[in-house]
Structure formats: structure tokens, C-alpha cells
Design a protein around this motif. Structure first.
Motif, PDB file in Angstrom:
ATOM      1  N   PHE B 499      41.675  40.993  32.415  1.00 58.63           N
ATOM      2  CA  PHE B 499      41.395  39.908  33.358  1.00 58.63           C
ATOM      3  C   PHE B 499      40.021  39.322  33.063  1.00 58.63           C
ATOM      4  CE2 PHE B 499      44.617  42.167  35.796  1.00 58.63           C
ATOM      5  CZ  PHE B 499      45.370  41.113  36.268  1.00 58.63           C
ATOM      6  N   LEU B 500      39.892  38.024  33.290  1.00 59.19           N
ATOM      7  CA  LEU B 500      38.630  37.340  33.078  1.00 59.19           C
ATOM      8  C   LEU B 500      37.750  37.595  34.298  1.00 59.19           C
ATOM      9  CD1 LEU B 500      37.522  35.508  30.857  1.00 59.19           C
ATOM     10  CD2 LEU B 500      38.311  33.555  32.208  1.00 59.19           C
ATOM     11  N   GLY B 501      36.560  38.192  34.071  1.00 57.29           N
ATOM     12  CA  GLY B 501      35.734  38.592  35.200  1.00 57.29           C
ATOM     13  C   GLY B 501      34.684  37.588  35.590  1.00 57.29           C
ATOM     14  N   THR B 502      34.495  36.558  34.779  1.00 49.39           N
ATOM     15  CA  THR B 502      33.363  35.662  35.008  1.00 49.39           C
ATOM     16  C   THR B 502      33.749  34.430  35.811  1.00 49.39           C
ATOM     17  OG1 THR B 502      33.876  34.673  32.904  1.00 49.39           O
ATOM     18  CG2 THR B 502      32.158  36.365  32.921  1.00 49.39           C
ATOM     19  N   THR B 503      34.909  34.455  36.436  1.00 51.83           N
ATOM     20  CA  THR B 503      35.369  33.291  37.173  1.00 51.83           C
ATOM     21  C   THR B 503      36.033  33.773  38.460  1.00 51.83           C
ATOM     22  OG1 THR B 503      37.076  31.585  37.138  1.00 51.83           O
ATOM     23  CG2 THR B 503      37.411  33.426  35.680  1.00 51.83           C
ATOM     24  N   PRO B 504      36.056  32.952  39.472  1.00 53.31           N
ATOM     25  CA  PRO B 504      36.873  33.336  40.623  1.00 53.31           C
ATOM     26  C   PRO B 504      38.353  33.279  40.248  1.00 53.31           C
ATOM     27  CG  PRO B 504      35.995  31.137  40.940  1.00 53.31           C
ATOM     28  CD  PRO B 504      35.338  31.695  39.716  1.00 53.31           C
ATOM     29  N   THR B 505      39.196  33.954  40.992  1.00 54.82           N
ATOM     30  CA  THR B 505      40.624  33.987  40.704  1.00 54.82           C
ATOM     31  C   THR B 505      41.373  33.309  41.846  1.00 54.82           C
ATOM     32  OG1 THR B 505      40.326  36.035  39.502  1.00 54.82           O
ATOM     33  CG2 THR B 505      42.553  35.556  40.234  1.00 54.82           C
ATOM     34  N   LEU B 506      42.457  32.620  41.475  1.00 50.23           N
ATOM     35  CA  LEU B 506      43.294  31.987  42.509  1.00 50.23           C
ATOM     36  C   LEU B 506      44.484  32.856  42.856  1.00 50.23           C
ATOM     37  CD1 LEU B 506      43.324  28.313  41.221  1.00 50.23           C
ATOM     38  CD2 LEU B 506      42.129  29.199  43.212  1.00 50.23           C
ATOM     39  N   ALA B 507      45.028  33.542  41.850  1.00 50.23           N
ATOM     40  CA  ALA B 507      46.153  34.438  42.097  1.00 50.23           C
ATOM     41  C   ALA B 507      46.368  35.300  40.888  1.00 50.23           C
ATOM     42  CB  ALA B 507      47.424  33.645  42.389  1.00 50.23           C
ATOM     43  N   CYS B 508      46.990  36.451  41.068  1.00 47.81           N
ATOM     44  CA  CYS B 508      47.444  37.226  39.923  1.00 47.81           C
ATOM     45  C   CYS B 508      48.731  37.954  40.295  1.00 47.81           C
ATOM     46  CB  CYS B 508      46.381  38.185  39.409  1.00 47.81           C
ATOM     47  SG  CYS B 508      45.417  38.932  40.664  1.00 47.81           S
ATOM     48  N   TYR B 509      49.484  38.330  39.260  1.00 51.46           N
ATOM     49  CA  TYR B 509      50.808  38.885  39.495  1.00 51.46           C
ATOM     50  C   TYR B 509      51.262  39.639  38.257  1.00 51.46           C
ATOM     51  CZ  TYR B 509      54.802  38.772  42.662  1.00 51.46           C
ATOM     52  OH  TYR B 509      55.739  39.104  43.584  1.00 51.46           O
ATOM     53  N   THR B 510      52.220  40.552  38.444  1.00 53.22           N
ATOM     54  CA  THR B 510      52.843  41.212  37.300  1.00 53.22           C
ATOM     55  C   THR B 510      53.967  40.315  36.816  1.00 53.22           C
ATOM     56  OG1 THR B 510      52.425  43.266  38.446  1.00 53.22           O
ATOM     57  CG2 THR B 510      53.853  43.377  36.506  1.00 53.22           C
ATOM     58  N   LEU B 511      53.863  39.881  35.570  1.00 53.74           N
ATOM     59  CA  LEU B 511      54.826  38.905  35.058  1.00 53.74           C
ATOM     60  C   LEU B 511      55.858  39.626  34.206  1.00 53.74           C
ATOM     61  CD1 LEU B 511      54.668  35.874  35.586  1.00 53.74           C
ATOM     62  CD2 LEU B 511      53.741  35.592  33.309  1.00 53.74           C
ATOM     63  N   GLY B 512      57.108  39.350  34.444  1.00 51.92           N
ATOM     64  CA  GLY B 512      58.177  39.944  33.632  1.00 51.92           C
ATOM     65  C   GLY B 512      58.136  41.454  33.725  1.00 51.92           C
ATOM     66  N   GLU B 513      58.379  42.119  32.566  1.00 51.63           N
ATOM     67  CA  GLU B 513      58.450  43.576  32.545  1.00 51.63           C
ATOM     68  C   GLU B 513      57.077  44.205  32.619  1.00 51.63           C
ATOM     69  OE1 GLU B 513      61.562  45.583  30.667  1.00 51.63           O
ATOM     70  OE2 GLU B 513      62.153  44.431  32.434  1.00 51.63           O
ATOM     71  N   ASP B 514      56.169  43.727  31.739  1.00 50.37           N
ATOM     72  CA  ASP B 514      54.937  44.478  31.558  1.00 50.37           C
ATOM     73  C   ASP B 514      53.736  43.582  31.263  1.00 50.37           C
ATOM     74  OD1 ASP B 514      55.777  43.609  29.154  1.00 50.37           O
ATOM     75  OD2 ASP B 514      55.973  45.579  28.215  1.00 50.37           O
TER      76      ASP B 514
END
Lengths: 87, 913
Positions: B499-514
Motif C-alpha cells: 500500500f502507498l503510505g504517503t497519501t490519504p486513502t479513499l478505499a481499499c478492498y480485497t480484489l478477486g482471489e488474492d
């Protein structure tokens, strides 16, 4: 009313009296009536869990004891029957 | 005029309980009746927590409840005796989560009547017949069998009536595969009713009668009847056939007797009594309930006395004859209405009053120093055994189910100054009674609280692989940074997550299988399992403003109101859809449902716009990004959440709901048609003063919504019903579902600069309660008008005051010393001291019963928020407070005067206050 009909009603009443305990008749005594009332009441209390709760809280006894006492009391809730007058 | 009533809290007391394999699986369940509610409970064998599977209102009175199993079957049925004048057989259907009515046979008038059966039920232990009895006269036997399709059949009733006879109890006798037999405790009152002298009533004896169902003749006969010496209150079936000697145990006042047909002599053993008991010496002792445990090689019974002491009863056999009854003190629990011993080694106690308990049977009491009492030990007539009650040794408490029963008095007031008023209730009886404070809300248990280096904006959890059981990362977004924490035995920061740590995040999710996806203002970061990263950059000077994501789809809104849609292809690549779509107004919020099982995509996107509308947009390839429907809103939307609720646990989908949180604090719930995308049937609820933020979480295998305003709420589907309940917790800002080994269904949330992990366990509960113990049965309370403190009167009949209890103990200690010979003085002194120092709290071991006409009473002033008692006035023995009130008199302007009414009864001889 014809004789046959009268006989019929009489037998119907007798049938009811034997089927439903406590059904009154012309010669029901006060004691019999009262005893039946008490037994009906106790049976109703036995059947309603909330009434058993109520009695158990008042008497501060267990519910099983209340139920046991109720059936015990049904034997003779109003004392022995009065002497039958000789006729 | 209309009267409207709504049940806020269903009944919590239990009147009957029985156990069996009702769902047909290996797990055992318990069916309980709560008066007019039938409920099925499952103790989880791993955690020991009791889960309610189903709760059904039956609109009648349950008077008896039994489980039975057909010979060779693997599933138990439930028979209910009620006030309906019918016998009802139910089967639990685990897929529908409902009771299926298999049979319903009418035999009499409705109502709890003297001669209409329903009060008693007895089952042939092999499941071939059932007897249903009334308090008087009538008993009916139904034969149970299977038809060609292996469905349960029931015969027409066979009568086993006997006029002028009361029934105390009925059980089925275990006779193996011989003709089914039932044992009945009866009393014939015919003689007593016609004897004016009263002698007949005095001499009326109780009898035990065996009824045999002749399966060949289809007829019930009175096989054998014998009068009993003592009056008994219930019977216990002894295993028979290949499992044991058959016959019954008759539990009567002070004695337990084994009886069987044939050559078997009666075996009789007194019920042991507590040593140095303060009870009225005139009192007899009865067993109140029992449970049987049977394995292939052995069986034993647990029976509980009126004082709550449980005895383990075993039988000694010589071939097929019983030679001895053995009783051993097991443990003491609250007095129960029913006990169930489960195969997994749990003991379920449904208390008469107050909370119910689930214990684990840690020891069977086989090899300890507890004395064993036997019917073979010589005793004089009228003499009995004694034992010393003690704290739990064989049982281990694993779960407690709250019960308010009985509620004696209740007031609604906001004494804690919390805006929403609380319910103050006087609950329970005697030394187990309590004052309970109920607040509307789900109980939340705080698993962890940790401080963060600043005030975060948002939090998510993701799994590294979609089929992982637990979450791997917690992602926390700040104004200009993102923090990734890995979940293991401890929660700690990691930097190699991709994950990119130097920016705020809008959303994250587990995509597909892995794979993982992180959406941040400048782009979309797609992190593959092998840590390869694919980036999609936002075009030119535009940045991502809002987004919605699930396991296969990503939708983003660019500044200016343009929607861009991505979908994952079979190779795991995120592909942008060729067209983009301009929205008529600014996008405020978006939501996309989870991908239904077995499908490629979720077909609907919900978008909340600044023109106070919500639009449903199709994501189907045939009409992608075309609008389907629209709903106008009363205010600006703040947050959207599409959830699938009401499906069964095995993944079958239910109904789609669109939840809309508005900026004015209102939550709307609208049904989203899963075919057309139409919106219909909107429900509205005001949640709080702040804009409503919505979060999708998982609860009990289904989806649920956390809604956050000035209070946090949870909207979930539980036992075929929607619940929208506030959480009893401080206000939260952002949340996500959380699952780890310690907390499989929790929530991770942010509140100012802390990260909290919370668990919500008591789903279905409407109130969370605080309980403060009281001494005697609370009768009434008033609220002091100025200070808000409670004044409670507690009064018990058949009880001693503390003072008299102490006097009696000292007196008994003296007697102990006097009874000892001159050379035993030292020993007697020791025993007396030990007795005086004994610590057996009444709340566990029950208060001594003083006998009729003995009253004990106190007045207490209590702070209802802390539960602290600031003042107690103890009335003398036989002064009983019955009512109280606050009064203001015209001459006394200053303060309210407390008026307490009490009655006084003369003390019996031998007592002094």
C-alpha cells in the motif's frame, strides 16, 4: 312435552354430568359446588405458569412445591362434606 | 379508539426445557418454553456460549414440552401440551429456521381446564407412543409410527381415563421393545368426597399406576396399581431394555424410592439434608427437577432439591435387580424449573427466577472425598443423612443468560441524564433479586483501544486472500498519510504490504482471489499477490473524489462529476470500461453491493448527488452506466450502502436494500429490486444530530449496516426480523468489519485519535442491563424527587432477618457444645467455631425458610447510577414493609416526606427481636 322427550333430556343431562365433572343438577349442594369451584381454580393455576410464579413469589416457595401443594389441596379444598340429612 | 401494544423485551423466564438433536445434526439443542414463546437454543461446544436459533410466539400457554425420537431415527421431534385442547408435534427445520407443524390433533376444549389433557406429557422412551394427561381423570394415548415414506404418523387417541382421580405426574417407563408402559402418580378422591367424618380424606393414599398400551389389541389397560406411603411429587424413568433395570424412581417428600413391576422389592433412601440447617425443622424436602444422563455403558440421574442442592443418583444392580440407591452431593446451583445434561458435558439450568446458567460438568464426582449415601446404610425410621453444602466443585460456569423474571416493579426515568430515559426494574426473588437498569441499546464489549499518532479519517480491514478466515491488515487513513497495520497475535505497523503510505486513502478492498486494491486521490493501486503493482493514474489535473468498490468492481468519480468504471477480467486484470459518464450534479457518495455468490458482478451502482437525489446506475454489460431509477431525498445524502439482507446462512441471497444516510441525521432504508433496479418501500428513522455515515459489516454470516451519527446504530437481520438498535457505546466516526481469531465478528472503529476493536455479541437484545444485587424480594420503589435516588422496600415471607439468623446460628453452636460429652469439648468448640465462620452466601445457597408467617424486610436507599447503597434500615423480624410513597404536606413546605406502610405480626415463641 311428551314423555319420550322428557326422558331424552334427562338422559342427555346425565351424560353431560358424567362427562363433565362439576356439571350441576337440581340436588347440587353448596359444599359440592364450592369444592368443584376450588378444584377448577387450582387446576387453572396449575396450568398457567404465570400464576404459579405469582404464588411462588408470595409464599417464597419453589414452583415445584407450589404445584405439589395445589394437587394435594385438591383432595379436599373445603373440608369434609356435611352430613347428609336422613330422608 | 385503538390500543397499540408493542413488545419491547420478550419474556426471559423459562417454564420448560428439553433437549435433543432437533436440527438432525450431531449438535444437541435445547428447546425452551417461555410461557407463550417457544425458543430453540444451541450451546456452542467450543465457546460454551448459548445462541438462540429461533424464537416463536405461539399465542397460547405451553403447559408441557417433551422431545422424542422414533426408533432408529436421528432427529428429535417436539411435542407440546398447551391450553389449545390439542396435541401438537413440531419438527425444527434448520434450512427455513422454523418449526414445522407435523401433527395437530384436537381432543378437547381450549383453556387450562381440570379435565382437558395438556398438563402432563409422557413419552415411551423408544418413541412409540405418547400419553397426554389432564390434572383430573382424562389421559389419552397416541401411537406414533412411520408411514412408507418414513414420515411420522399419529394414531387416533386411545382413552386411559379414570374418574375421580387427580394426577401428580406421568412418565413413560422404559421397557425396551415390549408393549409401551406409562407410570402415573394418582390420587383417588371418591371416598373422601362422600365421607362426612373426614377420616377417608385423612387416609387417602396416593397410588402409582402402570398403564400398558397393548400394541396388538390397540388398547390401553391399567396394568397394576399400588398405594404409596408418602405423597410423591414426581417420577423419574430408569433406563430399561438393554440399558438398565427399567422401572421408576418415585420422588416423594423426604424419600426417593425405586419401584418396578415383578419381583423387584422397593428400594428406599431418604433425601439427605443440610447439616446445621436454619430451616424450619418441620419442613419436608422434595426434589424439584431431575435430569438423566445415559451412555452405552452407564447411566446416572441428577436431581435437585428445593434448596438447590443437586444430587447424583446411581443404582447398584445385581443382575437385573436393583439392590441399592446411592446418592452423592454434587453441587449447588440456583433452583431450576428444568435441567438438561447434554452429550458434550454441559448442564443447562433454567432457573425458576433470575438468570439461567450453562455449566460445564468438569468432574462426575466419582473420586472425591464427598460421602456417598446409600439405601443399604442402616437408619432408624424418620432419621436421615446429612451433608455439608459447599461451593462448586464439579461444575464450571460457562455462560449466563440474563432473565428479568419476575419483574415486580418498574419505572421509566432519566436519572442518569442521558437524553433517552432508562428503565429501572425490581427483578427476582429472595436473595437472588436485583435492581436492574435497562438502557435501549446493544451491549458492546471493548476488545482493545490503542492511540494513533494523529486523528485518522477512515479505517478499513482487508484479507490477503479472499478465502482467508480472518482479516490480515487494518488500513488507517490520515489527512496526508496511510498507515497499514498487520493483524496477528499483536497488531503492528508494516511497510511491505504494497500500500502507498504517503497519501490519504479513499478505499481499499480485497480484489478477486488474492489481490488488493487501494484507491487514493491520484489513482488506483492494484497490488497483486506477488507484490507486482499496477497503477492507474487520474488524468491530468483531475483527481479521484469518491469511489465504490467490491471484490470485482471499482467505480470512481473524478472531480467534475465524471464516473469511471473498472471491472476485473478472468486473468485478474482491472480493465476500464470504454465509456465514462457525466453526472447532472456533484457526486456526494456512492455504493456498490457485494458480488453475489456465483456471479461475475454486482449489477447496481447507487450514486448520491448534490441535487438531493439518489440514482441507481446499471453496471450490466448490456446497458453499462445507464441510469435505471431515481429517488428524491428530503435532504442532502451523506452516505450510501447497498446490502443483501434476509438470506440464509448458506449463502442463499435475500433482498437487496439501499440504505441512505442523510446529512440531517435521518436513515432511509429502501428495497432495491434485484431485477429492474427500482426503488420501493422506504422506511425512515432519525438516528441523531450528525450526518449519517454507513458501513457494511458482516454479522452471523450475513451482511449488516453500521450507521453512525451522534449515536452509532446497527441495522441487521436476525431471526427473520429487522433490527435497528443503537449501540451502547460512545460516539464513533468511522468503522469497518473486523475478524480475527480472538474476535471473529467484530468492528474496528475510530473515535478522535484512538483505534478501537469492539465486539457485539448479544444480537437480538434490545436492552443492555446493569444489575445490582438486593437482599430480599423487592416489592416497590420510589424515586426521591430532588436527588434521583431510589428508595426500595424489600420484603420476604418465610424468611429470617439477618439478626435472627445470627441469633439462631449462635444458639445452634451452643447446642452443639452442650451436646458434646466432657472429653469432646475441644472438638465441639472447634466445630461450633467452624460453623459460625462458615461462609455460604444466601445468593447461591438460598435463604433459610423460616416457616409460614415469618417475615423479613428492609428499606434501602440506593444510587441507581453507581448501584451503591447509602442507607439500609432493617425491620425487626415479622415487620413487613408493604408499600411506600413520597408525600408533601402543606405545613411542611421544605422536603418530601417518605411514608412507608408496614404490618406487624406477633413473633412465635422462642424468638425475640
Amino acid at each position: 312435552m311428551s314423555g319420550a322427550e322428557r326422558y331424552n333430556i334427562h338422559s342427555q343431562l346425565e351424560h353431560l354430568q358424567s362427562k363433565y365433572i362439576g356439571t350441576g343438577h337440581a340436588d347440587t349442594t353448596k359444599h359440592e359446588w364450592l369444592t368443584n369451584q376450588h378444584r377448577d381454580t387450582f387446576a387453572s393455576i396449575l396450568g398457567h405458569p404465570d400464576l404459579i410464579n405469582f404464588m411462588a413469589i408470595c409464599e417464597n416457595e419453589t414452583k415445584a412445591r407450589i404445584r405439589f401443594n395445589l394437587v394435594e389441596k385438591m383432595l379436599q379444598p373445603c373440608g369434609p362434606p356435611p352430613e347428609k340429612p336422613e330422608d | 379508539m385503538h390500543l397499540y401494544n408493542l413488545t419491547l423485551q420478550r419474556a426471559t423466564g423459562i417454564t420448560h426445557a428439553t433437549h435433543g438433536n432437533f436440527s438432525g445434526s450431531k449438535l444437541q439443542e435445547i428447546v425452551v418454553s417461555r410461557g407463550k414463546i417457544l425458543e430453540i437454543l444451541r450451546p456452542d461446544p467450543n465457546t460454551g456460549k448459548v445462541i438462540t436459533l429461533l424464537s416463536v410466539e405461539i399465542f397460547g400457554v405451553v403447559r408441557s414440552l417433551m422431545a422424542f425420537r422414533l426408533t432408529g431415527g436421528s432427529k428429535d421431534y417436539i411435542i407440546v401440551g398447551s391450553d389449545s385442547g390439542r396435541i401438537v408435534i413440531l419438527e425444527y427445520n434448520p434450512t427455513k429456521n422454523a418449526f414445522d407443524k407435523v401433527h395437530q390433533e384436537t381432543f378437547g376444549k381450549s383453556g387450562c381446564r381440570r379435565i382437558v389433557p395438556g398438563q402432563y406429557l409422557a413419552i415411551d422412551p423408544k418413541g412409540r407412543a405418547v400419553m397426554i394427561g389432564a390434572v383430573e381423570k382424562q389421559k389419552l394415548v397416541y401411537i406414533l409410527n412411520r408411514d412408507a415414506q418414513a414420515r411420522l404418523t399419529i394414531s387416533s387417541p386411545l382413552e386411559a381415563h379414570k374418574s375421580n382421580t387427580f394426577v401428580y405426574h406421568l412418565v413413560g417407563v422404559d421397557v425396551g421393545f415390549e408393549n409401551p408402559m406409562f407410570a402415573c402418580l394418582e390420587m383417588d378422591y371418591e371416598e373422601a368426597d362422600i365421607d362426612p367424618s373426614g377420616d377417608a380424606a385423612q387416609n387417602t393414599k396416593q397410588a402409582i399406576t402402570f398403564y400398558e398400551l397393548d400394541l396388538g389389541l390397540n388398547h390401553v389397560v391399567r396394568k397394576y396399581s399400588e398405594s404409596l406411603d408418602e405423597h410423591a411429587n414426581f417420577l423419574i424413568t430408569v433406563p430399561g431394555g438393554s440399558d438398565g433395570p427399567s422401572g421408576v424412581l418415585i420422588c416423594s417428600e423426604n424419600y426417593i424410592t425405586y419401584k418396578n413391576l415383578g419381583d423387584q422389592p422397593d428400594i428406599r433412601c431418604p433425601i439427605p439434608r443440610r447439616r446445621n440447617d436454619l430451616d424450619d425443622p418441620e419442613r419436608g424436602m422434595i426434589f424439584v427437577c431431575s435430569a438423566t444422563h445415559k451412555t452405552k455403558s452407564m447411566f446416572f440421574f441428577l436431581a435437585q432439591t428445593e434448596q438447590g442442592d443437586i444430587f447424583k443418583i446411581t443404582l447398584e444392580l445385581d443382575e437385573d435387580m436393583v439392590t441399592e440407591i446411592k446418592l452423592k452431593y454434587f453441587d449447588t446451583t440456583p433452583v431450576a424449573t428444568a435441567m438438561c445434561v447434554l452429550k458434550t458435558g454441559f448442564l443447562f439450568i433454567s432457573s425458576e427466577f433470575g438468570n439461567h446458567y450453562l455449566y460445564q460438568i468438569a468432574h462426575l464426582g466419582d473420586d472425591d472425598d464427598e460421602p456417598e449415601f446409600s439405601s443399604a446404610m442402616p437408619l432408624e425410621e424418620g432419621d436421615t443423612f446429612f451433608f455439608a453444602p459447599r461451593h462448586l466443585r464439579n461444575l464450571l460456569l460457562v455462560d449466563e443468560m440474563e432473565s428479568l423474571s419476575p419483574i415486580i416493579n418498574c419505572q421509566v426515568a432519566d436519572l442518569a441524564n442521558e437524553d433517552t430515559p432508562q428503565l429501572y426494574m425490581c427483578c427476582g426473588r429472595g436473595p437472588r433479586s436485583s435492581l436492574r437498569v435497562l438502557r435501549h441499546g446493544l451491549e458492546v464489549s471493548e476488545m482493545a483501544v490503542s492511540e494513533l499518532p494523529g486523528n485518522p479519517n477512515a479505517v478499513w480491514t482487508v484479507k490477503r486472500r479472499a478465502d482467508d478466515e480472518f482479516d490480515s491488515y487494518i488500513i488507517v487513513s490520515f489527512v496526508n498519510a496511510t498507515l497499514v497495520l498487520s493483524i496477528g497475535e499483536t497488531v503492528e505497523e508494516v511497510t511491505d504490504s504494497g500500500f502507498l503510505g504517503t497519501t490519504p486513502t479513499l478505499a481499499c478492498y480485497t480484489l478477486g482471489e488474492d489481490a488488493l486494491v487501494q484507491i487514493y486521490p491520484d489513482g488506483i493501486r492494484h497490488i497483486r499477490a506477488d507484490k507486482r503493482v499496477n497503477e492507474w493514474k487520474a488524468p491530468g489535473k483531475r483527481s479521484i473524489f469518491r469511489c465504490a468498490v467490491n471484490a470485482r468492481q471499482v467505480v470512481i468519480a473524478l472531480t467534475g462529476g465524471e464516473l469511471v468504471y473498472f471491472e476485473m477480467d478472468p486473468t485478474g486484470q482491472l480493465n476500464e470500461y470504454t465509456e465514462r459518464r457525466e453526472m447532472p450534479a456533484d457526486v456526494i457518495c456512492m455504493s456498490i453491493g457485494s458480488v453475489p455468490q456465483g456471479e461475475q458482478r454486482s449489477r447496481f451502482l447507487a450514486v448520491g448527488l448534490a441535487d438531493s437525489t439518489v440514482r441507481i446506475i446499471s453496471l450490466d454489460p448490456s446497458d453499462c452506466l445507464s441510469p435505471l431509477s431515481m429517488q428524491a431525498l428530503p435532504a442532502l445524502p451523506e452516505s450510501l450502502c447497498i446490502v443483501d439482507m434476509g438470506g440464509s446462512e448458506d449463502g442463499q441471497s435475500g433482498t437487496l436494500y439501499l440504505n441512505i444516510g442523510l446529512q440531517n441525521g435521518v436513515l432511509l432504508r429502501t428495497v432495491l429490486d434485484s431485477v429492474t433496479g427500482d426503488l420501493a418501500d422506504t422506511r425512515t428513522r432519525y438516528l441523531g444530530s450528525r450526518p449519517v455515515k454507513l458501513f457494511r459489516i458482516r454479522m452471523q454470516g450475513g451482511e449488516a449496516v453500521l450507521a453512525m451519527s451522534s449515536r452509532s446504530w446497527m441495522s441487521y437481520y436476525f431471526q427473520n426480523r429487522f433490527h435497528l438498535t443503537p449501540l451502547s457505546y460512545e460516539s464513533l466516526e468511522y468503522a469497518a468489519g473486523f475478524s480475527s481469531e480472538q474476535c471473529p465478528e467484530g468492528v474496528v472503529a475510530i473515535s478522535t485519535n484512538t483505534l478501537r476493536i469492539l465486539a457485539i455479541e448479544k444480537l437480538g437484545a434490545v436492552f443492555n442491563q446493569m444489575s445490582f444485587p438486593l437482599e430480599y424480594t423487592p416489592k416497590k420503589f420510589v424515586i426521591h424527587p430532588d436527588t434521583g435516588k431510589l428508595v426500595i422496600i424489600e420484603t420476604d415471607h418465610n424468611a429470617y432477618t439477618e439478626d435472627i439468623k445470627r441469633q439462631r446460628r449462635i444458639q445452634m453452636a451452643e447446642e452443639m457444645k452442650e451436646a458434646a460429652g466432657p472429653d469432646e469439648q475441644e472438638l465441639a468448640q472447634e466445630m461450633a467455631d467452624a460453623f459460625l465462620n462458615e461462609d455460604l452466601p444466601d445468593s447461591i445457597f438460598g435463604a433459610p425458610k423460616a416457616g409460614p408467617g415469618m417475615w423479613a424486610s428492609i428499606v434501602r436507599i440506593m444510587d441507581p447510577i453507581e448501584g451503591k447503597t447509602s442507607f439500609i434500615h432493617r425491620f425487626d423480624q415479622n415487620e413487613a414493609a408493604v408499600s411506600l410513597a413520597y408525600c408533601k404536606f402543606s405545613i411542611q413546605h421544605r422536603a418530601a416526606i417518605l411514608v412507608i406502610m408496614f404490618v406487624y405480626r406477633q413473633l412465635p415463641e422462642g424468638f425475640s427481636n
